[in-house]
Scaffold this motif. Structure first.
Motif, short mmCIF file in Angstrom:
data_model
loop_
_atom_site.label_atom_id
_atom_site.label_comp_id
_atom_site.label_asym_id
_atom_site.label_seq_id
_atom_site.Cartn_x
_atom_site.Cartn_y
_atom_site.Cartn_z
N VAL A 74 22.92 7.01 -2.91
CA VAL A 74 22.20 7.19 -4.16
C VAL A 74 22.67 8.47 -4.84
O VAL A 74 22.77 9.52 -4.20
N TYR A 75 22.95 8.35 -6.12
CA TYR A 75 23.35 9.50 -6.94
C TYR A 75 22.16 9.89 -7.82
O TYR A 75 21.49 9.03 -8.38
N THR A 84 24.16 13.74 -4.20
CA THR A 84 24.62 12.50 -3.59
C THR A 84 23.96 12.39 -2.23
O THR A 84 24.21 13.20 -1.35
N THR A 85 23.12 11.38 -2.06
CA THR A 85 22.44 11.14 -0.79
C THR A 85 22.99 9.87 -0.19
O THR A 85 23.03 8.83 -0.86
N GLU A 86 23.45 9.93 1.06
CA GLU A 86 23.99 8.75 1.71
C GLU A 86 23.55 8.69 3.16
O GLU A 86 23.22 9.70 3.77
N ASP A 94 24.46 15.82 -0.50
CA ASP A 94 25.45 16.78 -0.98
C ASP A 94 25.07 17.15 -2.41
O ASP A 94 24.80 16.27 -3.23
N THR A 95 25.06 18.44 -2.70
CA THR A 95 24.65 18.91 -4.02
C THR A 95 25.82 19.60 -4.69
O THR A 95 26.48 20.44 -4.10
N LEU A 96 26.05 19.22 -5.94
CA LEU A 96 27.11 19.83 -6.75
C LEU A 96 26.46 20.47 -7.96
O LEU A 96 25.78 19.79 -8.74
N GLU A 97 26.63 21.77 -8.10
CA GLU A 97 26.13 22.46 -9.28
C GLU A 97 26.99 22.05 -10.47
O GLU A 97 28.21 22.07 -10.40
N ILE A 133 33.57 10.83 -6.75
CA ILE A 133 33.83 9.56 -7.40
C ILE A 133 32.57 8.71 -7.32
O ILE A 133 32.08 8.42 -6.22
N ILE A 134 32.05 8.34 -8.47
CA ILE A 134 30.90 7.45 -8.54
C ILE A 134 31.46 6.10 -8.95
O ILE A 134 31.92 5.92 -10.08
#
Length: 166
Positions: A74-75, A84-86, A94-97, A133-134
């Motif tokens: 899930v994004y 991004t949770t998987e 995973d967190t991207l600022e 990559i989504i």
């Protein structure tokens, strides 16, 4: 300012269409082999032939695993981050600022365009995740534009600028 969710979703199962087709084909082949062995075999072979059906479990489990893997990734795009949770049983986030985003690219391969989905590739200055990559999000969402707008807003808000030093 409080962080708000701009978009939340997962990839479309369309990206697994090839695998699902191969799994159905493999199950069909197993059933065909079972039918041939059952119809033209001696009583000893007929007693063993139902065990051939156990082979159909392999493609079914492979397809089910891929389905769950795609569904559980899930994004979440917020006004400040892309999360991004998987994971099916254990979750990893995973967190991207967003101020670390360098470049954004939307890719629409032929078959993806025919199905109405696109891939969004994000190049970042984050060392742990240089690319995100989504895959297979609906084109009508305009996810690339939503990410770009959120990146610009967070950069103005934090007064941050991306500079490449070589």
């Amino acid at each position: 300012m409080a962080e708000e969710t701009v978009w939340r979703g997962s990839s479309s199962q369309i990206k697994n269409l090839g695998l699902f087709a191969v799994a159905i084909l493999a199950c069909g082949i197993v059933l065909l082999i079972f039918g041939l062995v059952w119809g033209n075999a001696s009583p000893q072979v007929r007693a063993i032939s139902p065990h051939i059906l156990w082979l159909a479990i392999v493609p079914i489990f492979v397809a089910l695993a891929r389905y769950l893997q795609t569904k559980s990734k899930v994004y979440e795009l917020t006004t400040e981050r892309l999360k991004t949770t998987e994971g099916v049983f254990s979750k990893v986030t995973d967190t991207l600022e967003l101020y670390r985003v360098k470049d954004l690219e939307t890719q629409q391969p032929f078959w993806s365009r025919m199905c109405g989905v696109e891939n969004v590739r994000i190049n970042t200055s984050d060392l742990s995740t240089p690319f995100v990559i989504i895959e297979a999000v609906p084109i009508v969402l305009g996810l690339g534009d939503k990410i770009r707008n959120a990146v610009e807003n967070v950069r103005m808000q934090k007064r941050v600028r991306e500079i490449d030093i070589e």
